[in-house]
Write an enzyme that holds these catalytic residues in place. Sequence first.
Site, PDB file in Angstrom:
ATOM      1  N   LYS A  44      19.944  24.714   6.429  1.00 21.14           N
ATOM      2  CA  LYS A  44      19.142  23.612   6.980  1.00 21.14           C
ATOM      3  C   LYS A  44      20.087  22.489   7.390  1.00 21.14           C
ATOM      4  CE  LYS A  44      18.487  22.345   2.159  1.00 21.14           C
ATOM      5  NZ  LYS A  44      17.564  22.255   1.024  1.00 21.14           N
TER       6      LYS A  44
ATOM      7  N   GLY B 272      11.100  21.556   7.335  1.00 27.75           N
ATOM      8  CA  GLY B 272      10.358  22.822   7.314  1.00 27.75           C
ATOM      9  C   GLY B 272       9.331  22.903   8.427  1.00 27.75           C
TER      10      GLY B 272
ATOM     11  N   GLU C 290       6.009  25.581  -7.221  1.00 23.81           N
ATOM     12  CA  GLU C 290       6.553  24.442  -6.482  1.00 23.81           C
ATOM     13  C   GLU C 290       5.878  23.147  -6.928  1.00 23.81           C
ATOM     14  OE1 GLU C 290       6.282  24.965  -2.287  1.00 23.81           O
ATOM     15  OE2 GLU C 290       7.923  26.414  -2.199  1.00 23.81           O
TER      16      GLU C 290
ATOM     17  N   ASN D 272      25.260 -23.489   8.203  1.00 26.67           N
ATOM     18  CA  ASN D 272      25.259 -24.384   7.052  1.00 26.67           C
ATOM     19  C   ASN D 272      26.670 -24.783   6.643  1.00 26.67           C
ATOM     20  OD1 ASN D 272      22.360 -24.611   5.962  1.00 26.67           O
ATOM     21  ND2 ASN D 272      22.551 -22.422   6.333  1.00 26.67           N
TER      22      ASN D 272
ATOM     23  N   HIS E  55      19.945  -8.451   6.725  1.00 27.59           N
ATOM     24  CA  HIS E  55      19.494  -8.689   5.359  1.00 27.59           C
ATOM     25  C   HIS E  55      19.174  -7.367   4.670  1.00 27.59           C
ATOM     26  CE1 HIS E  55      18.041 -12.994   6.532  1.00 27.59           C
ATOM     27  NE2 HIS E  55      19.335 -12.941   6.286  1.00 27.59           N
TER      28      HIS E  55
ATOM     29  N   LEU F 125      -1.520 -11.603   9.771  1.00 22.59           N
ATOM     30  CA  LEU F 125      -1.528 -13.056   9.581  1.00 22.59           C
ATOM     31  C   LEU F 125      -2.422 -13.729  10.619  1.00 22.59           C
ATOM     32  CD1 LEU F 125       2.263 -13.382   8.849  1.00 22.59           C
ATOM     33  CD2 LEU F 125       0.494 -14.264   7.323  1.00 22.59           C
TER      34      LEU F 125
ATOM     35  N   ALA G  40      -5.929 -13.218   9.687  1.00 25.41           N
ATOM     36  CA  ALA G  40      -6.328 -13.971   8.491  1.00 25.41           C
ATOM     37  C   ALA G  40      -6.565 -15.447   8.794  1.00 25.41           C
ATOM     38  CB  ALA G  40      -5.260 -13.833   7.414  1.00 25.41           C
TER      39      ALA G  40
ATOM     40  N   PRO H 259       2.658 -17.481  16.631  1.00 25.96           N
ATOM     41  CA  PRO H 259       3.057 -17.518  18.048  1.00 25.96           C
ATOM     42  C   PRO H 259       3.196 -16.114  18.616  1.00 25.96           C
ATOM     43  CG  PRO H 259       4.937 -17.978  16.644  1.00 25.96           C
ATOM     44  CD  PRO H 259       3.744 -17.881  15.732  1.00 25.96           C
TER      45      PRO H 259
END
Length: 1111
Positions: free
Chosen positions: A58, A67, A118, A346, A770, A789, A792, A797
């Site tokens: 495989k 599979g 299995e 920063n 990240h 969002l 809700a 935007p």
Amino acid sequence: MSAKAISEQTGKEFLYKYINTSAPVHNRLRYANVTAETDWSRLTQEHPWLLTERLVVKPDQLIKRRGKLGLVGIDLDLQGVQEWLKARLMTETTVGKAKGVLKNFLIEPFVPHSQEEEFYVCIYATREGDHVLFHHEGGVEVGDVDAKAQRLMVAVDEKLSAEQVTEQLLTHVPDDKKEVLASFIVGLFNLYEELYFTYLEINPIVVTQEGVYVLDMAAKIDATADYICKAKWGDVEFPPPFGREAYPEEAYIADLDAKSGASLKLTLLNPRGRIWTMVAGGGASVVYSDTICDLGGVDELANYGEYSGAPSEQQTYDYAKTILSLMTREKHPQGKVLIIGGSIANFTNVAATFKGIVRAIKDYQGPLKEHEVTIFVRRGGPNYQEGLRVMGEVGKTTGIPIHVFGTETHMTAIVGMALGHRPIPNQPPMDAHTANFLLNASSSAKTPATTRTASFSENKTSNDVTPAKKCKAGLPADTLHSIMWPQKNVVTGGCEAKATTLFRNNTKAIVWGMQTRAVQGMLDFDYVCSRDEPSVAAMVYPFTGDHKQKFYWGHKEILLPVYKNMADAMKKHTEVDVLISFASLRSAFDSTMEAMQYPQFHTIAIIAEGIPEAQTRKMIKMADEKGVTIIGPATVGGIKPGCFKIGNTGGMLDNILASKLYRPGSVAYVSRSGGMSNELNNIISRTTDGVYEGVAIGGDRYPGSTFMDHVLRYQDTPGVKMIVVLGEIGGTEEYRICQGITEGRITKPVVCWCIGTCATMFASEVQFGHAGACANQASETAVAKNQALRDAGAYVPKSFDELGDVIRTVYDDLVASGTIIPAQEVPPPTVPMDYSWARELGLIRKPASFMTSICDERGQELIYAGMPITEVFKEEMGLGGVLGLLWFQRRLPRYACQFIEMCLMVTADHGPAVSGAHNTIVCARAGKDLISSLTSGLLTIGDRFGGALDAAAKQFSKAFDSGMLPMEFVNKMKKDGKLIMGIGHRVKSINNPDMRVQILKDFVKQHFTSTQLLDYALDVEKITTSKKPNLILNVDGFIGVAFVDLLRTCGGFTRDEADEFVEIGALNGIFVLGRSMGFIGHYLDQKRLKQGLYRHPWDDISYVLPEHMSM
């Protein structure tokens, strides 16, 4: 990133080597890897079972559901495997949206079994603990295991027992297999924890009467745990997702990243694409990719990458030249664009990083013009004006079109310009220079009497902590601790509630780590916020003793204590309730766990990136138990204008003032990215009355505190009138905000945007900057979360480009309704600029204390007199060549270098009886160290011993240059009562010549172009030896006069330069350097022989009475 997928072969190797279980595990380490280069005869020698057993083959390339895709060859002999591979090896295939070449296969023994044998097992990590899934029907048709499987969650720091497995997971398993499976699953879970897996799936696992067989396996490990698991992991290769090639340039950048404290990432998406990016910051890099894709550039986007964490100029150069090399290999009919973007840094010195990029652009200016590359630049942060200036200058000097923008331009506006969707302004408006803020901010240096602590848009309140709203029915229990925060130290379900207000204008912190720049930044922020006292009470640094560290408070100097351990600091500073930890990724866990033993801490910020997720989860668990709010890991921190800032948050003072962070506004935000939090400071300051509080929770998969934790704090803080959330692909935390809005727990306006919308457009999985920015299921995508969002009731935007417009609209509505009443600005006090930063900006100049022209160690490579050290070795210059560079600032001819080395060799030693060696030996035997012993020997060198080189060179040169005959010179010295330096020897004579002099003489006569002074000295020797045979030209004299010939005739010096080197004592240096080798040899010899204290024998001393007594 942290969780990285490993190949099936690697995963099975870990399992077979390290699993500890009573269950018999078969086929251990029985697998063979096959590629296009495989030598089958050698493979069968290494794995003889290939010739005798039935086999399975495989692809091992992170392909799911092999599979069902017909990519598994079952029950074949070796010839059958080879035939099966012929049709597939190195062929292109499509898996989902991804196209890729099948090039890596795995062969294993075939295991005959029935469907009933299995099973399915999977372990994966979440914030609360590790989930174990088990289903009694495994294999290709397992289906939706999330819905069907039995599951068990093992909480963080807890163990899994065989009894738990049997009772909760194996209810549908035949009794005769339960014991074996329970033992295996417990062993598997322990292996998962021990080797820092984050995901481990086996489907199917086969259990027969013989034991356990692991058939198919998929796994991810926490790559940040390499320093813990290196001994067991070895060198792990992380394969790219199927459909994306592994490029050597990616490996090169990954290697740079591993060797650097900064972050350097590169993923090639389409090397033939015309849109290339070089973006600073993990969050910003995602935003730029989103914007490119939103504007229709997904098919032309060539790469994803980011650089952050203050890389050096050289590191940025290496990163930039890699990208420029890649983008100038194939031409594009429309030309190419390079987007050099970023948020407002920063702490990264933008000018330093841009200088690295500029060097790379200069090196590639030819190919860049040939490929019609246009460059768009947008950046902000420390020293960004200088960075933009040098970037603009290189465009003018090279002729490459470079369009440069600063913080006055929206972060992603350059993408629209680059893709032709918006015009390029001729002269963009520039923000004020750093110096304007710091030098002319106010006519008075005194702190204003008034101090702002309440919101900029409202009157002060006596207490901005209000009781939380009651928990609404139906709210999940896992949010209970978040909702009950405001009442600190109230125990709820074994956990202490956390504070709503993390920072006030009298908050005091301890900083862990010797981060003087960050601490000074905090003190400057405190000063412009008109705080009464500094926010930093002390520092803790285990690697130095207790001492005081000097800082500035406005115009005056103050001292802050530095302690070796936390216990001492806590005893002396009981007012402290915040810890800012700059501990390294290796020590952050231990130092944080120690800090949480002190109940006075209610907030801990962890700056380090790369802490293993398992350790982070343990910290979170303890923090919940202790009622501590953790900000981070992998964060810059947070800021509360007018009150407190964490470390480098908010950047330099110019950005603090530009973004009005010295006084509170009405808008609170929370983001993952530190750089993007500073960009939010900029956006919010330009569209509203400013920031009330902002927190960057960190980019890791499990931040110490969540979006919802901070949104609920803001909801319960009267000064906050609206909330901004910058979410991200990966995780489901944003859905809790949706729930809070729909259930009425959150009533304040929430503006939210989740970055990472581009991920759904890519054919293969991309891990963003990240660690947590990766969607493991559809609901974790940014697109899905943005829609949820929006549904809700949050203000969402259409793209990040429009985020500022939406924030402005919501703010204007709140002003119109009277919810926000903007207040009058109060000018902040002036803070003097640090000398080092003013010099960096070119605002001041000062005469240097030192001047040097022989060596420069400031760059990536050491330079000797203008010559890089690599060139010194490449040219095989030897010690003589180096001495020529450092002493004479010249690259001397080869024969001159050889002569210098010969002089060092012949002057290296002259036995233990000479004064210098004698002193060295006596000192060594007195137990003194090497330096003291060597110095005692060197101090004897002078005109009488060894120091005759300079004197001989001067005497002979003066006589020769004045036209004095050798006889006249001898007679004059005799008349003046002076010794001729370099003439005479205690032992050697004209009849017993000094072989050192003979060796040097032969070399000089053969190689020097002229030996006028040497010949003159030899004529003098003929006169002196005729009077006394031992008045020969000794080795000191020979070297002195020969060196003058060398300096005058080698072609590297003018006559004045040659005479100057003689005058300043360069020649004596030859003797000092050479004889130092011998003195060190005598020192080592005495130590090796273990000689005791030397005392001179009495019989070798003549004791005499004073002369007047002997009469």
